[in-house]
Structure formats: C-alpha cells, structure tokens
Write a protein that holds these residues in place. Structure first.
Motif, PDB file in Angstrom:
ATOM      1  N   LEU A 101      21.524 -32.498  -8.653  1.00  0.00           N
ATOM      2  CA  LEU A 101      22.375 -33.045  -9.706  1.00  0.00           C
ATOM      3  C   LEU A 101      22.824 -34.475  -9.405  1.00  0.00           C
ATOM      4  O   LEU A 101      23.146 -35.230 -10.324  1.00  0.00           O
TER       5      LEU A 101
ATOM      6  N   LYS B   8      21.091 -37.168 -11.210  1.00  0.00           N
ATOM      7  CA  LYS B   8      21.334 -37.195 -12.654  1.00  0.00           C
ATOM      8  C   LYS B   8      22.392 -38.226 -13.034  1.00  0.00           C
ATOM      9  O   LYS B   8      22.447 -38.667 -14.185  1.00  0.00           O
TER      10      LYS B   8
ATOM     11  N   ARG C  78      25.007 -34.673 -18.078  1.00  0.00           N
ATOM     12  CA  ARG C  78      24.365 -34.167 -19.282  1.00  0.00           C
ATOM     13  C   ARG C  78      24.593 -32.666 -19.407  1.00  0.00           C
ATOM     14  O   ARG C  78      24.524 -31.918 -18.424  1.00  0.00           O
TER      15      ARG C  78
ATOM     16  N   ASP D  64      21.895 -30.475 -18.007  1.00  0.00           N
ATOM     17  CA  ASP D  64      21.858 -30.385 -16.547  1.00  0.00           C
ATOM     18  C   ASP D  64      22.881 -29.376 -16.035  1.00  0.00           C
ATOM     19  O   ASP D  64      22.619 -28.638 -15.078  1.00  0.00           O
TER      20      ASP D  64
ATOM     21  N   GLN E 255      21.482 -25.938 -16.671  1.00  0.00           N
ATOM     22  CA  GLN E 255      20.482 -25.577 -15.674  1.00  0.00           C
ATOM     23  C   GLN E 255      21.121 -25.225 -14.333  1.00  0.00           C
ATOM     24  O   GLN E 255      20.590 -24.412 -13.573  1.00  0.00           O
TER      25      GLN E 255
END
Length: 321
Positions: free
Chosen positions: A32, A35, A149, A152, A155
């Motif tokens: 992450l 990201k 996001r 993300d 997930q």
C-alpha cells in the motif's frame, strides 16, 4: 508562477499532525505504501449541511470526527480488529448508517457534478442548490499518506469481508470496470484551509453549467426519491457529453490558481480524442495561472505538462484499474 509554486511548496510543508490523520499501513500490507505515489493531484468533494460528516473552508471531518468520537483520531491500520475496519469501510462505500471515520473524494468531476442533482432530489437530503457545494483540493499540499484509493483499501480488507469482495467485483470486473468512479478516502479530520476552493452549485448553474451539458437542466426535474439517479446518468454522459467553450466562464468562479485544474477536469469528463484544436486553443486563453506549463510544440503530448496532468486525471476516471 515561480513565486506561486514556491508558496505552494512552503504551505504544503507547514502541516501539523493535528491537522490530518495519515494512513500508516501495517507490515503485512507494505504494497500500500507505493499507492501514495499514485494519488491524483486534484480531488473533488460535494457536500451539504445534511452530509454525515462536515466540510467547510477550514476542515473536512468524518462522521466520527464530527461528533467527537475518540476513535476518529486512530488510523485504521493501528486497529487490531480487521473485521471491524472492513465492516466500516463497506458501510461507508455503500452509504449505510453506523460507525464511519472515512471522508469520500473523487477524481471524477463528472461524477461529482451529477451527485449535486442526486442530493437535490434525495428525500434523505433534498438541499437547495445554494446549500450544495463543490470543493476542489490540491493533494500535493497535504502530507503523504492522507489519501488512499477506495479500491486499494477494498483489496487490503476483502479477505476478511465477503461484502467488500463483491464490491470489488462490481467496480473492477463487471461491466468492464465502468462502475469505477475514482473514489479516494481520507480519515478523521483534515484541515483544508488554504488548500482548497469551494463554490456553490447555484453559482455553477448561474455561470453556465446547463450550457456545458444540457442534460444537467433535466436532472433538476428528477422527482424526489430515496434513491434518485446517480450512477447511470454518469455512465450515459461519459458517452454523450460534448465540449462547450462556455466551461471558460465556469472556471472564473474559482480562484486563479484553481481555474486551470478545473478546466482540465471539465475536459477530462469528455470522450477522449487524441488531438483537438479547440481544446488546445481554449487552454492557451487568458485567465489561467498555476504550475502547469505549456510546451512550445502544443501538438506533442509527451512534452506538454498540462496534457500529462489531464491524461492522468482522465485515465483515473475512465480506467483507473
């Protein structure tokens, strides 16, 4: 422009931890961290006095933060109950009641604009246009890790919540990912003073929003309902919307440093065409200031910084996967 850019950089560094709650992914989710490098520069939020959280020219706060919940000061990755975090994330994404420490933003200006009419027609809100506001922020002026996001986060927690797994399926695989609308989330309280601009929906309408897209005028006639249209009109307009130079007058509602990104995002709502002389000439007009610079050869997309910014925003709205 150089002075403005320097001022922006200094402002972005002048942040206190009390002014934001950053994401700090745990050791089992190191993926992450990268990201944080893919956050669009400009994000939008539409809000009303009846929103669950609260937003004004100084702060945007989640529902939990608005009502002084102590948990609103804790990063979700510092919590030990992943199932509880996953459940809260799903509730937020599905607009369900309950514990909620997230604030939603979108990289899609089109999605935000249609949301204005959704709120106006909603029996759960029903605010007048003068009380509905569009906020634009420059994410480069905030600390790293303030935004993630939505996909993300889905997930990251889908393994402990089957509802999140289904939500991911809807937004990424079903219908070719057309149900992805560039949603980003901050958490807790976030100080946005000096890093945003805010305009009322009534001002947008008065300045020519209906000329930009005549369908918006039809949206004002939506009957009051608990679930008025939102997603499907966005999908339809993505295919039908056409460029109108009157977007220039809408951008004048915003401060000088916000006009170029607003114009770029209006254009990003349109079907993509590799070259469009009208768009190029529009951006060469007066009234724009900021750090996005033109190259000498405006036909070379690889060398035009404004085109790079525009395409990044466009790709996030139309692909984003």
């Amino acid at each position: 422009m150089a002075l403005e850019s320097l001022e922006d950089q200094l402002t972005s560094l002048n942040l206190s931890p009390d002014e934001y709650l950053a994401y700090n992914p745990s050791k089992d989710r190191p993926w992450l961290l990268q990201k944080f490098d893919n956050i669009p520069r400009y994000l939008f939020r539409v809000y009303t006095p009846r929103s669950c959280g609260i937003t004004d020219t100084s702060w945007t706060k989640s529902k939990n933060s608005r009502y002084g919940n102590q948990a609103s000061r804790h990063d979700i990755f510092a919590r030990t109950d992943d199932k509880a975090v996953a459940a809260m994330l799903h509730r937020h994404l599905m607009w369900q009641k309950g514990d909620d420490n997230f604030v939603s933003w979108t990289s899609s200006l089109l999605f935000a604009l249609v949301y204005i009419f959704h709120l106006h027609a909603s029996l759960r809100d029903g605010s007048e246009f003068m009380d509905i506001h569009l906020c634009i922020i420059d994410t480069t002026r905030f600390a790293r890790g303030v935004f993630l996001r939505g996909l993300d986060l889905i997930q990251a927690y889908r393994v402990v919540d089957s509802n999140l797994a289904q939500t991911e399926e809807l937004r990424t695989r079903k219908h070719g990912g057309r149900y992805y609308f560039g949603e980003y989330l901050s958490q807790g309280a976030l100080r946005i003073e000096g890093k945003c601009d805010i305009v009322s929906a009534s001002a947008l309408i008065d300045q020519g929003l209906f000329d930009l897209q005549p369908a918006f005028k039809e949206f004002t006639q939506w009957p009051k309902a608990f679930a008025p249209p939102w997603v499907y009109p966005v999908l339809k307009l993505r295919d039908e919307i056409r460029h109108k130079i009157c977007s220039s007058s809408i951008t004048q509602l915003f401060g000088s440093r916000w006009r170029l990104p607003m114009a770029a995002n209006l254009i990003a709502s349109l079907p993509y065409r590799e070259e469009d002389s009208d768009i190029l000439n529009f951006f060469k007009g007066t009234g724009f200031t900021g750090s996005l610079l033109f190259c000498h050869d405006l036909t070379d997309a690889n060398q035009c910084r404004w085109r790079q910014e525009l395409m990044l925003q466009f790709e996030d709205e139309n692909h984003g996967l």
